[in-house]
Motif scaffolding. Structure first.
Motif, PDB file in Angstrom:
ATOM      1  N   ALA A  59       0.819  -1.216   0.000  1.00 33.24           N
ATOM      2  CA  ALA A  59       0.000   0.000   0.000  1.00 33.24           C
ATOM      3  C   ALA A  59       0.849   1.261   0.000  1.00 33.24           C
ATOM      4  O   ALA A  59       0.421   2.305  -0.519  1.00 33.24           O
ATOM      5  N   ASN A  60       2.052   1.194   0.570  1.00 26.70           N
ATOM      6  CA  ASN A  60       2.928   2.369   0.654  1.00 26.70           C
ATOM      7  C   ASN A  60       3.860   2.520  -0.541  1.00 26.70           C
ATOM      8  O   ASN A  60       4.536   3.540  -0.676  1.00 26.70           O
ATOM      9  N   SER A  61       3.931   1.506  -1.385  1.00 19.86           N
ATOM     10  CA  SER A  61       4.841   1.556  -2.529  1.00 19.86           C
ATOM     11  C   SER A  61       4.063   1.867  -3.800  1.00 19.86           C
ATOM     12  O   SER A  61       2.861   1.584  -3.887  1.00 19.86           O
ATOM     13  N   PRO A  62       4.728   2.436  -4.815  1.00 15.55           N
ATOM     14  CA  PRO A  62       4.052   2.720  -6.090  1.00 15.55           C
ATOM     15  C   PRO A  62       3.555   1.429  -6.727  1.00 15.55           C
ATOM     16  O   PRO A  62       4.149   0.367  -6.556  1.00 15.55           O
ATOM     17  N   SER A  63       2.459   1.541  -7.434  1.00 14.75           N
ATOM     18  CA  SER A  63       1.887   0.360  -8.080  1.00 14.75           C
ATOM     19  C   SER A  63       2.855  -0.188  -9.113  1.00 14.75           C
ATOM     20  O   SER A  63       3.442   0.553  -9.906  1.00 14.75           O
ATOM     21  N   GLU A  64       3.032  -1.493  -9.087  1.00 11.85           N
ATOM     22  CA  GLU A  64       3.952  -2.153 -10.008  1.00 11.85           C
ATOM     23  C   GLU A  64       3.308  -2.297 -11.382  1.00 11.85           C
ATOM     24  O   GLU A  64       2.140  -2.668 -11.498  1.00 11.85           O
ATOM     25  N   VAL A  65       4.083  -1.983 -12.423  1.00 15.61           N
ATOM     26  CA  VAL A  65       3.582  -2.111 -13.782  1.00 15.61           C
ATOM     27  C   VAL A  65       3.797  -3.549 -14.241  1.00 15.61           C
ATOM     28  O   VAL A  65       4.927  -4.047 -14.280  1.00 15.61           O
ATOM     29  N   HIS A  66       2.731  -4.221 -14.588  1.00 12.89           N
ATOM     30  CA  HIS A  66       2.806  -5.614 -15.019  1.00 12.89           C
ATOM     31  C   HIS A  66       2.714  -5.690 -16.535  1.00 12.89           C
ATOM     32  O   HIS A  66       2.086  -4.860 -17.188  1.00 12.89           O
ATOM     33  N   LYS A  67       3.347  -6.695 -17.077  1.00  8.61           N
ATOM     34  CA  LYS A  67       3.250  -6.942 -18.504  1.00  8.61           C
ATOM     35  C   LYS A  67       1.882  -7.558 -18.823  1.00  8.61           C
ATOM     36  O   LYS A  67       1.048  -7.739 -17.961  1.00  8.61           O
ATOM     37  N   ASP A  68       1.683  -7.862 -20.087  1.00  5.03           N
ATOM     38  CA  ASP A  68       0.395  -8.402 -20.505  1.00  5.03           C
ATOM     39  C   ASP A  68       0.184  -9.846 -20.072  1.00  5.03           C
ATOM     40  O   ASP A  68      -0.907 -10.377 -20.224  1.00  5.03           O
ATOM     41  N   GLU A  69       1.200 -10.475 -19.521  1.00  2.00           N
ATOM     42  CA  GLU A  69       1.049 -11.867 -19.109  1.00  2.00           C
ATOM     43  C   GLU A  69       0.151 -11.963 -17.879  1.00  2.00           C
ATOM     44  O   GLU A  69       0.149 -11.082 -17.021  1.00  2.00           O
ATOM     45  N   PRO A  70      -0.655 -13.036 -17.789  1.00  2.00           N
ATOM     46  CA  PRO A  70      -1.592 -13.162 -16.667  1.00  2.00           C
ATOM     47  C   PRO A  70      -0.865 -13.478 -15.369  1.00  2.00           C
ATOM     48  O   PRO A  70       0.276 -13.951 -15.379  1.00  2.00           O
ATOM     49  N   PRO A  71      -1.522 -13.243 -14.234  1.00  2.00           N
ATOM     50  CA  PRO A  71      -0.931 -13.608 -12.940  1.00  2.00           C
ATOM     51  C   PRO A  71      -0.772 -15.121 -12.840  1.00  2.00           C
ATOM     52  O   PRO A  71      -1.452 -15.872 -13.542  1.00  2.00           O
ATOM     53  N   PRO A  72       0.115 -15.598 -11.975  1.00  3.39           N
ATOM     54  CA  PRO A  72       0.265 -17.057 -11.801  1.00  3.39           C
ATOM     55  C   PRO A  72      -1.013 -17.664 -11.246  1.00  3.39           C
ATOM     56  O   PRO A  72      -1.748 -17.032 -10.479  1.00  3.39           O
ATOM     57  N   LEU A  73      -1.255 -18.898 -11.618  1.00  6.09           N
ATOM     58  CA  LEU A  73      -2.444 -19.610 -11.148  1.00  6.09           C
ATOM     59  C   LEU A  73      -2.333 -19.863  -9.650  1.00  6.09           C
ATOM     60  O   LEU A  73      -1.307 -20.341  -9.162  1.00  6.09           O
ATOM     61  N   SER A  74      -3.399 -19.538  -8.903  1.00  3.92           N
ATOM     62  CA  SER A  74      -3.412 -19.695  -7.454  1.00  3.92           C
ATOM     63  C   SER A  74      -4.475 -20.710  -7.045  1.00  3.92           C
ATOM     64  O   SER A  74      -5.678 -20.431  -7.165  1.00  3.92           O
ATOM     65  N   PRO A  75      -4.073 -21.882  -6.547  1.00  3.19           N
ATOM     66  CA  PRO A  75      -5.068 -22.862  -6.074  1.00  3.19           C
ATOM     67  C   PRO A  75      -5.915 -22.327  -4.929  1.00  3.19           C
ATOM     68  O   PRO A  75      -7.098 -22.662  -4.808  1.00  3.19           O
ATOM     69  N   ILE A  76      -5.304 -21.475  -4.078  1.00  3.69           N
ATOM     70  CA  ILE A  76      -6.056 -20.926  -2.942  1.00  3.69           C
ATOM     71  C   ILE A  76      -7.153 -19.993  -3.436  1.00  3.69           C
ATOM     72  O   ILE A  76      -8.289 -20.024  -2.945  1.00  3.69           O
ATOM     73  N   ARG A  77      -6.832 -19.161  -4.427  1.00  6.69           N
ATOM     74  CA  ARG A  77      -7.847 -18.262  -4.972  1.00  6.69           C
ATOM     75  C   ARG A  77      -8.960 -19.073  -5.659  1.00  6.69           C
ATOM     76  O   ARG A  77     -10.139 -18.740  -5.537  1.00  6.69           O
ATOM     77  N   PHE A  78      -8.571 -20.123  -6.386  1.00  6.28           N
ATOM     78  CA  PHE A  78      -9.572 -20.961  -7.054  1.00  6.28           C
ATOM     79  C   PHE A  78     -10.494 -21.621  -6.026  1.00  6.28           C
ATOM     80  O   PHE A  78     -11.720 -21.633  -6.196  1.00  6.28           O
ATOM     81  N   LEU A  79      -9.914 -22.150  -4.945  1.00 11.15           N
ATOM     82  CA  LEU A  79     -10.725 -22.758  -3.894  1.00 11.15           C
ATOM     83  C   LEU A  79     -11.643 -21.724  -3.261  1.00 11.15           C
ATOM     84  O   LEU A  79     -12.817 -22.002  -2.981  1.00 11.15           O
ATOM     85  N   GLY A  80     -11.112 -20.513  -3.033  1.00 16.86           N
ATOM     86  CA  GLY A  80     -11.939 -19.444  -2.481  1.00 16.86           C
ATOM     87  C   GLY A  80     -13.083 -19.075  -3.399  1.00 16.86           C
ATOM     88  O   GLY A  80     -14.211 -18.821  -2.938  1.00 16.86           O
ATOM     89  N   GLN A  81     -12.837 -19.061  -4.709  1.00 22.46           N
ATOM     90  CA  GLN A  81     -13.908 -18.764  -5.659  1.00 22.46           C
ATOM     91  C   GLN A  81     -15.013 -19.816  -5.587  1.00 22.46           C
ATOM     92  O   GLN A  81     -16.201 -19.477  -5.575  1.00 22.46           O
ATOM     93  N   VAL A  82     -14.630 -21.074  -5.532  1.00 19.87           N
ATOM     94  CA  VAL A  82     -15.629 -22.147  -5.473  1.00 19.87           C
ATOM     95  C   VAL A  82     -16.449 -22.049  -4.184  1.00 19.87           C
ATOM     96  O   VAL A  82     -17.687 -22.124  -4.210  1.00 19.87           O
ATOM     97  N   LEU A  83     -15.773 -21.855  -3.057  1.00 20.98           N
ATOM     98  CA  LEU A  83     -16.478 -21.808  -1.770  1.00 20.98           C
ATOM     99  C   LEU A  83     -17.410 -20.606  -1.679  1.00 20.98           C
ATOM    100  O   LEU A  83     -18.548 -20.712  -1.210  1.00 20.98           O
ATOM    101  N   VAL A  84     -16.920 -19.440  -2.120  1.00 14.76           N
ATOM    102  CA  VAL A  84     -17.758 -18.238  -2.067  1.00 14.76           C
ATOM    103  C   VAL A  84     -18.906 -18.349  -3.062  1.00 14.76           C
ATOM    104  O   VAL A  84     -20.028 -17.896  -2.786  1.00 14.76           O
ATOM    105  N   GLY A  85     -18.654 -18.967  -4.225  1.00 18.64           N
ATOM    106  CA  GLY A  85     -19.744 -19.187  -5.173  1.00 18.64           C
ATOM    107  C   GLY A  85     -20.843 -20.057  -4.572  1.00 18.64           C
ATOM    108  O   GLY A  85     -22.035 -19.763  -4.724  1.00 18.64           O
ATOM    109  N   ILE A  86     -20.447 -21.121  -3.874  1.00 24.89           N
ATOM    110  CA  ILE A  86     -21.427 -21.978  -3.198  1.00 24.89           C
ATOM    111  C   ILE A  86     -22.152 -21.197  -2.109  1.00 24.89           C
ATOM    112  O   ILE A  86     -23.384 -21.297  -1.959  1.00 24.89           O
ATOM    113  N   TYR A  87     -21.411 -20.391  -1.361  1.00 23.20           N
ATOM    114  CA  TYR A  87     -21.998 -19.604  -0.272  1.00 23.20           C
ATOM    115  C   TYR A  87     -23.029 -18.614  -0.813  1.00 23.20           C
ATOM    116  O   TYR A  87     -24.152 -18.518  -0.293  1.00 23.20           O
TER     117      TYR A  87
END
Length: 333
Positions: A59-87
């Motif tokens: 939050a205190n550092s300047p926003s990092e400029v990312h290339k056009d490549e997608p973020p790495p796949l996160s199993p935790i985020r995927f699991l969170g999406q499934v659980l919140v979708g069910i919820y």
């Protein structure tokens, strides 16, 4: 203004399940997710203490400029999406299931929005249109069935992960009042159907809640101490209501729910006495004696010819003993 770790930790401790620390760090989507799930059902909030220093630095550092490549796949985020979708789907089922076309419109919309909310947490994002399209295309396949929530959540989460990307850099931060207004509207949109159903369709809502509580306590029966804690928490509103002396037609349905929870504990106690071969007024010495004899009798090492049955009986005896001895412990006021 620079963000301070001490302030973030204090907000995490005081209002973590409501997302206060995320609001302070400018992570509004994460704050909204925590508001709607009470800190990721408590687990996410506790885990975040270790992540706070990195978020404060980010939050205190300047926003990092990312290339056009997608973020790495996160199993935790995927699991969170499934659980919140069910919820979100279950919440929609409770509050909006009486609407015409619910399984084709309201259900996939609720699941898709929940999954997209998880996709927007942190510096990542996804394609809202693609996410909702996947939800609406999957819904007709399982039309009219509550189990549709699971396949819709899985399919939509896969599509959301395929469209993951980094967020664009924002030029200036919004005013706190604007952010709070937007979060308030989102929270109202989520909670209004539940509030309407609870007050205007009380019997159906109470039935859903009782079923959910029964399933939860049945699972917690494997861990008697955890089950006792859950029962105490679930019975707290009922006991407070009885203490204050409230009474109305509206509360009659909810009294049935809490009475159900209370009777569930009584049934478990009777079952525990039966497992140990005792009567309901057995003394603590009798409980200990029966436990020692049964544990020795059903120990898997002494029953090589029937290992599976011995393991099951051994676990039942241990669970029954733990439940009954927990009941006999003195309660300090």
């Amino acid at each position: 203004m620079a963000k301070r770790l001490l302030v973030a930790v204090a907000l995490w401790a005081l209002g973590g399940p409501a997302g206060f620390h995320h609001l302070y760090l400018g992570r509004d989507n994460h704050a909204l997710l925590w508001m709607l799930t009470l800190g990721g059902f408590g687990v996410g909030w506790l885990w975040e203490l270790w992540l706070l220093p990195g978020w404060v630095a980010q939050a205190n550092s300047p926003s990092e400029v990312h290339k056009d490549e997608p973020p790495p796949l996160s199993p935790i985020r995927f699991l969170g999406q499934v659980l919140v979708g069910i919820y979100f789907g279950v919440v929609a089922l409770i509050g909006l299931s009486t609407l015409p076309g619910f399984y084709l419109l309201a259900l996939p919309l609720a699941v898709g929005l929940g999954i997209h909310l998880v996709s927007e947490v942190g510096d990542q994002s996804s394609d809202l249109q693609g996410t909702l399209t996947a939800a609406f295309l999957t819904a007709p396949i399982f039309h009219g069935r509550s189990v549709a929530i699971l396949p819709i959540s899985l399919t939509t989460s896969v599509v959301a992960q395929r469209h993951r990307r980094y967020k664009a850099i924002r030029g200036s931060s919004e005013k706190l009042s604007v952010r709070l207004y937007r979060l308030g509207l989102a929270y109202l949109a989520f909670s209004a159907p539940l509030a309407y159903c609870a007050f205007c369709n009380t019997a159906a809502t109470a039935n859903y809640v009782a079923s959910a509580i029964g399933a939860t306590l049945d699972w917690a029966n494997v861990f008697p101490l955890l089950g006792g804690i859950l029962e105490s928490m679930l019975l707290l509103p009922y006991r407070a209501w009885k203490t204050l002396g409230f009474g109305s037609t509206y509360f009659q349905e909810w009294e049935k729910v809490f009475a159900f929870v209370q009777s569930f504990q009584s049934e478990r106690q009777q079952m525990a006495y039966q497992i140990l071969g005792l009567h309901s007024d057995a003394t603590l010495d009798e409980i200990n004696k029966s436990y020692r004899e049964l544990v020795k009798h059903w120990h898997p090492d002494h029953n090589r010819h029937r290992v599976l049955e011995a393991e099951r009986r051994f676990i039942e005896v241990q669970g029954a003993y733990e439940l009954l001895t927990q009941m006999r412990k003195p309660k300090h006021v």
